[in-house]
Design a protein around this motif. Structure first.
Motif, short mmCIF file in Angstrom:
data_model
loop_
_atom_site.label_atom_id
_atom_site.label_comp_id
_atom_site.label_asym_id
_atom_site.label_seq_id
_atom_site.Cartn_x
_atom_site.Cartn_y
_atom_site.Cartn_z
N ALA A 1 0.81 -1.22 0.00
CA ALA A 1 0.00 0.00 0.00
C ALA A 1 0.84 1.27 0.00
O ALA A 1 0.31 2.36 -0.22
N VAL A 2 2.14 1.15 0.21
CA VAL A 2 2.97 2.33 0.46
C VAL A 2 3.55 3.00 -0.79
O VAL A 2 3.48 4.24 -0.90
N PRO A 3 4.16 2.30 -1.74
CA PRO A 3 5.08 2.95 -2.69
C PRO A 3 4.56 4.17 -3.44
O PRO A 3 5.10 5.27 -3.28
N LEU A 4 3.55 4.02 -4.28
CA LEU A 4 3.15 5.15 -5.11
C LEU A 4 2.45 6.23 -4.30
O LEU A 4 2.78 7.43 -4.43
N ALA A 5 1.52 5.86 -3.45
CA ALA A 5 0.79 6.85 -2.65
C ALA A 5 1.71 7.53 -1.65
O ALA A 5 1.69 8.75 -1.49
N GLY A 6 2.53 6.73 -0.96
CA GLY A 6 3.44 7.31 0.02
C GLY A 6 4.47 8.23 -0.63
O GLY A 6 4.77 9.32 -0.12
N SER A 7 5.01 7.80 -1.76
CA SER A 7 6.00 8.62 -2.47
C SER A 7 5.39 9.91 -2.99
O SER A 7 6.01 10.97 -2.94
N THR A 8 4.15 9.82 -3.50
CA THR A 8 3.48 11.02 -3.99
C THR A 8 3.30 12.04 -2.87
O THR A 8 3.56 13.24 -3.04
N ALA A 9 2.86 11.57 -1.70
CA ALA A 9 2.67 12.47 -0.57
C ALA A 9 4.00 13.07 -0.11
O ALA A 9 4.09 14.26 0.18
N LEU A 10 5.03 12.25 -0.07
CA LEU A 10 6.34 12.73 0.38
C LEU A 10 6.92 13.75 -0.59
O LEU A 10 7.42 14.81 -0.17
#
Length: 328
Positions: A129-138
């Motif tokens: 669940a992390v890579p694309l959404a987390g990277s976008t937010a970061l």
């Protein structure tokens, strides 16, 4: 191997579970045995070929260039291609396969620089669940937004896949966070650390008196004037191309982004747009936040691989909150 394959643009009905050849890693690639993958708005846009300008950009008018959907992946290294160092068969990893997709399958080849060791405290489902959404937010908050401790940030679309990460990352960066969501998600975003919550079914944040140094718009459902109205005179408005719509659009969220680029030439307020794409540096930063207990992925629902079409249909209804995960 089993994979979710698509031959032409269209609804989730164009997705089918098929037997396909197992890929082999090229130089610089890693073959990952997929344990979990995640659904993103990106997958919906590619599936639908919407907005239509995406088809022109991809030089593929009838169907997606790459037939197997899915970007976010968590799993176990099965083999490595020439030139890959730091990763070996048996390693647990997570990452983003990039625009070549392929994660909704039993195996996927991923460029090594798009993978990182899976956070030890996360399950494969949580890690996916992390890579694309987390990277976008970061990228949006830390890099494009240049968010600093003590600033006030408003997140429009706080209960979505990117939004749930944005609330947590903004808090980790020392900001005061106002989250915009619907009534049913107020408790969720509050639990993620939001200092203030605006229930858009009861209150219009654009008509309030509060002003923010940074506004992160993740849904594209408000006018440029509304978003600028709540900025400080020299504040920053960040526009993302994420979210899903009713479909059939020419420019989709790009319309707001284009207007933002034009308006940025005539105002002291900073208007910028951004998009996310994971790499090892971003994943490492996210892992540090996760291991420190500052960020935790939130999963709305999980579906088995054979029900991927149902998972994307669920996302398409816009009732999904946080992340939707595919398990294998």
């Amino acid at each position: 191997m089993k994979a979710i394959v698509q031959d032409r643009y269209g609804s989730p009905d164009t997705l089918s579970l098929r037997e396909t050849a197992q890929p082999r890693p090229s130089s610089g690639e890693v073959l990952v045995r997929v344990r979990a993958a995640a659904v993103n708005a990106y997958d919906w846009h590619i599936m639908r070929g919407d907005p239509y300008v995406l088809r022109l950009a991809a030089r593929s008018l009838r169907g997606p260039r790459f037939r197997i959907r899915g970007r976010d992946v968590a799993g176990v290294v099965d083999a490595v291609g020439d030139g890959v160092t730091g990763l070996s068969p048996g390693d647990e990893v997570y990452g983003d396969s990039g625009e070549s997709d392929g994660a909704f399958a039993e195996y996927v080849c991923v460029p090594a620089e798009r993978l990182a060791p899976k956070p030890a405290k996360l399950t494969f489902e949580q890690a996916a669940a992390v890579p694309l959404a987390g990277s976008t937010a970061l990228v949006g908050l830390r890099d494009a937004g240049r968010l600093r401790a003590g600033q006030h940030v408003l997140v429009n679309g706080a209960s979505g896949g990117v939004g749930t990460f944005a609330v947590q990352i903004a808090k980790a960066l020392g900001a005061t966070v106002t989250a915009v969501c619907s009534t049913r998600n107020v408790e969720l975003v509050t639990s993620l650390g939001a200092d203030h919550v605006v229930d858009y079914t009861r209150e219009d944040f654009a008509r309030g008196m509060n002003r923010y140094e940074l506004v992160l718009d993740l849904v594209g459902n408000r006018s440029l004037a509304d978003l600028r109205r709540v900025l400080t005179p020299e504040g920053t408005l960040l526009l993302s191309g994420g979210g899903v719509s009713r479909g059939g659009s020419v420019f989709g969220p790009m319309g707001l982004i284009i207007r933002g680029r034009l308006a940025s030439r005539f105002t002291r307020q900073r208007i910028a747009d951004f998009s996310g794409s994971s790499n090892r540096e971003l994943l490492t930063s996210l892992t540090e936040l996760i291991e420190a207990g500052r960020v935790e992925p939130v999963i709305d629902r999980d579906f088995p691989l054979e029900k991927t079409a149902e998972a994307i249909r669920y996302l398409e209804t816009e009732h999904a909150r946080a992340k939707v995960v595919i398990t294998l």
